[in-house]
Motif scaffolding. Structure first.
Motif, PDB file in Angstrom:
ATOM      1  N   TRP A  38     -30.947  20.891 -22.259  1.00 43.36           N
ATOM      2  CA  TRP A  38     -31.990  21.381 -23.174  1.00 43.36           C
ATOM      3  C   TRP A  38     -31.361  21.827 -24.486  1.00 43.36           C
ATOM      4  O   TRP A  38     -31.869  21.530 -25.565  1.00 43.36           O
ATOM      5  N   GLU A  39     -30.189  22.479 -24.384  1.00 41.10           N
ATOM      6  CA  GLU A  39     -29.503  22.902 -25.606  1.00 41.10           C
ATOM      7  C   GLU A  39     -29.074  21.679 -26.420  1.00 41.10           C
ATOM      8  O   GLU A  39     -29.246  21.637 -27.635  1.00 41.10           O
TER       9      GLU A  39
ATOM     10  N   ASP B 186     -29.190  23.399 -17.890  1.00 42.29           N
ATOM     11  CA  ASP B 186     -29.637  24.107 -19.097  1.00 42.29           C
ATOM     12  C   ASP B 186     -28.985  23.542 -20.359  1.00 42.29           C
ATOM     13  O   ASP B 186     -29.594  23.518 -21.417  1.00 42.29           O
ATOM     14  N   ASP B 187     -27.740  23.060 -20.225  1.00 45.65           N
ATOM     15  CA  ASP B 187     -27.084  22.558 -21.465  1.00 45.65           C
ATOM     16  C   ASP B 187     -27.763  21.285 -21.977  1.00 45.65           C
ATOM     17  O   ASP B 187     -27.625  20.952 -23.140  1.00 45.65           O
TER      18      ASP B 187
ATOM     19  N   GLN C 182     -31.938  20.267 -28.160  1.00 46.04           N
ATOM     20  CA  GLN C 182     -32.330  21.071 -29.323  1.00 46.04           C
ATOM     21  C   GLN C 182     -31.444  20.769 -30.516  1.00 46.04           C
ATOM     22  O   GLN C 182     -31.910  20.684 -31.646  1.00 46.04           O
ATOM     23  N   VAL C 183     -30.139  20.610 -30.230  1.00 43.62           N
ATOM     24  CA  VAL C 183     -29.213  20.272 -31.312  1.00 43.62           C
ATOM     25  C   VAL C 183     -29.633  18.969 -31.965  1.00 43.62           C
ATOM     26  O   VAL C 183     -29.555  18.798 -33.173  1.00 43.62           O
TER      27      VAL C 183
END
Lengths: 298, 312
Positions: free
Chosen positions: B205-206, B202-203, B209-210
């Motif tokens: 994807w984060e 999941d990180d 996004q950043v």
């Protein structure tokens, strides 16, 4: 500033797009739910219908098919043939696999590659092919066994043994069977004593899983039963005969619906037991696959 | 190999001794050593060699010799592969397997992804449902197809009840087989690929996004490339299994006889009942063809999986 400008349209788009994508998600899962549930509902209704030819739902409901099917002598004998076939398959597989797997771990590592190659055969080759080959081979060496229960048991034991091997071998690895049996030997136990008192109790989860999986594989197996078990009457063979005889016998489809549900119930209970028995662990089914499903297929 | 070179001198000595008249323990000891190493595995090896290996060898042999009247030759291969019905069966089987695997991939991959990111309760529900569906196979599934969208199936009657002219694909046709096959293929695919979905963290994807990536960019640049080997492996597995399906095909297409679709498995099955033209040699060749396809695609599967494991 530049970053904000870049992010703003993204955020706006995802805001309006989120509702769309959520609706699409519901539609997708709804369709999947219907796809998996409607056929089962149709079979269930068929088994309870009096007559069902014109309307969305049956004209009336009855338990007569269930009663007639359960009381039917031929169906009873088909179930008892299938159950004894599957039981024998599981017993033979456990009896031949456990010593081999044990020995490959404690004495002769050369057994492992041989068995693993053999275990890949029923996965690589369709059962029809193996069954046809077995038919031809038995025609050459032992024609008197063709169409007999014995040959079918041997064939089922051969195609189901990988389930037992992987389950048992996994259980042996988990129990650390090498050190256990070393300890037992150091305490003066004979190999047989070691096997009975130390090895078997410690791999019981693997034995149960392997036994259930091989039972299920044999119980639902159709191709081999049809090709080398001519003259026998197993549940899948009975079903195959019924599905062809729509016009022959009135109510044959209703009884087929009952038998389909019974077969399905047997297989489902077995797979639920396997899952229950392996809580937390994954059953290693495909070599290197790390799969956690049962291998019921075809 | 090392064992053999080491033990050869002992055999010679033993032979000389026995020629001299005394009993030789060496071959016996060797025999006992071999037995001690292999005895517990012998029942399994016997079962496997008589019921798995020998049948395969016999099939390959028969495909070259017919029923033993002729010597080794490729005659039968040319005859069988030159025949229209057999070419048809091979092409149809391959096409059906590829179509099934592709449909499975298109529906199964998003399904697996979404189920893997569900909350615990609904994930358990879906896994349970897929497990149930995966157990539904063979003749029973063929019957379920007929009961659902056959000529008097539930769905057919329902749609016709609404006044729409609806006719489901004929039972022995390719779309019908595809629909029925998918019923077990999709659950198997999803159950097999869900573990792989946890690789995508999941990180990531984060982090994407950043870096101002959209969902589309994330999937194109990160998600799909990482999952691709797993998904391809799943595709190959479904392809292999679909090639070999017999029960469902027999239940759906076996009954309409000559008008039904030609499949390799059905041809092998029916060759036993009546094949005056070629005898079992034809079925043997089709079986060997099926063997080659299935083995090739399973080997590719292993290669693909090894490549996928780099990310573990």
């Amino acid at each position: 500033m530049a970053m904000n400008a870049a992010q703003a349209p993204t955020a706006a788009r995802s805001g309006s797009g989120r509702r769309m994508s959520r609706a699409a998600k519901y539609l997708f899962f709804g369709a999947a739910l219907a796809y998996f549930c409607v056929p089962m509902a149709a079979v269930l209704l068929y088994s309870l219908a009096t007559r069902w030819t014109a309307n969305i739902l049956p004209d009336g409901y009855t338990l007569q098919w269930w009663q007639a099917t359960v009381a039917d002598q031929r169906i009873q004998s088909a179930f008892s043939t299938s159950i004894s076939l599957a039981t024998l398959t599981a017993i033979i597989d456990i009896a031949v696999v456990v010593p081999a797997a044990y020995w490959s771990r404690v004495r002769n590592a050369g057994i492992r590659p041989v068995v693993e190659v053999a275990a890949a055969v029923p996965f690589a080759l369709p059962y029809v092919v193996i069954a046809f080959g077995l038919m031809q081979f038995s025609g050459v060496v032992a024609p008197q066994y063709q169409g007999t229960f014995v040959l079918l048991v041997a064939g089922h034991a051969a195609i189901a043994f990988p389930f037992v091997y992987w389950a048992v071998d996994g259980a042996m690895a988990a129990a650390g069977i090498e050190r256990l049996s070393e300890t037992a030997e150091a305490c003066g136990a004979s190999p047989f004593q070691t096997l009975r008192r130390v090895v078997l109790p410690n791999i019981s989860p693997g034995l149960v899983t392997g036994g259930l999986l091989s039972f299920a594989a044999s119980f639902g197996e159709f191709a081999m039963a049809q090709i080398i078990g001519r003259g026998l009457d197993t549940v899948p063979l009975w079903s195959a005969e019924m599905i062809r005889s729509y016009t022959d016998t009135a109510g044959s489809y209703n009884r087929l619906a009952v038998v389909t549900l019974l077969t399905f119930a047997v297989l489902f209970v077995l797979s639920a037991l396997v899952v229950y028995w392996n809580r937390g662990q994954t059953v290693r089914l495909l070599p290197g696959g790390g799969a956690n499903t049962e291998g019921v297929r075809r | 190999m090392k064992m053999a070179t080491l033990s050869r001198p002992y055999v010679k000595i033993g032979g000389l001794e026995s020629a001299g008249g005394s009993a030789s323990p060496s071959p016996l000891a060797r025999m006992r050593g071999w037995l001690a190493a292999w005895l517990p595995a012998i029942p399994l090896l016997l079962l496997v060699s008589t019921c798995l290996i020998a049948p395969v060898v016999v099939l390959i042999w028969q495909s070259f010799t017919g029923m033993g009247e002729t010597g080794l030759s490729l005659d039968l291969w040319f005859k069988v592969l030159g025949q229209r019905a057999n070419q048809d069966a091979i092409a149809t089987s391959l096409f059906l397997a590829a179509a099934c695997a592709t449909v499975t991939l298109i529906i199964g991959a998003p399904l697996a992804w979404m189920i893997s990111r569900m909350l615990r309760g609904s994930r358990a529900f879906w896994l349970g449902l897929l497990n149930v569906a995966a157990n539904f196979g063979g003749i029973g599934l063929a019957f379920a197809y007929m009961a659902t969208i056959g000529s008097v199936g539930m769905l057919t009657l329902m749609v016709q009840g609404l006044g729409l002219p609806f006719e489901a694909p004929r039972e022995g046709s390719l779309p019908a087989l595809l629909m029925a096959y998918e019923y077990t293929n999709i659950p198997l695919f999803v159950l097999l690929t869900i573990p792989a979905m946890s690789i995508l963290r999941d990180d990531w994807w984060e982090a994407a996004q950043v870096a101002a990536a959209t969902r589309l960019v994330f999937w194109r640049r990160i998600g799909v490339p990482i999952l691709a080997p797993f998904l391809m492996a799943g595709w190959l597995l479904i392809f292999t299994w679909t090639l070999g399906i017999y029960g469902i095909a027999y239940g759906l297409a076996g009954q309409s006889g000559a008008t039904a679709v030609h499949l390799i498995t059905l041809q092998i099955g029916s060759a036993l009942q009546s094949d005056v033209l070629f005898g079992p040699g034809r079925a043997a060749i089709l079986a060997v063809v099926l063997m080659v396809f299935a083995t090739t695609s399973l080997i590719l599967y292993r290669v693909m999986l090894r490549r996928a494991m780099r990310w573990l």
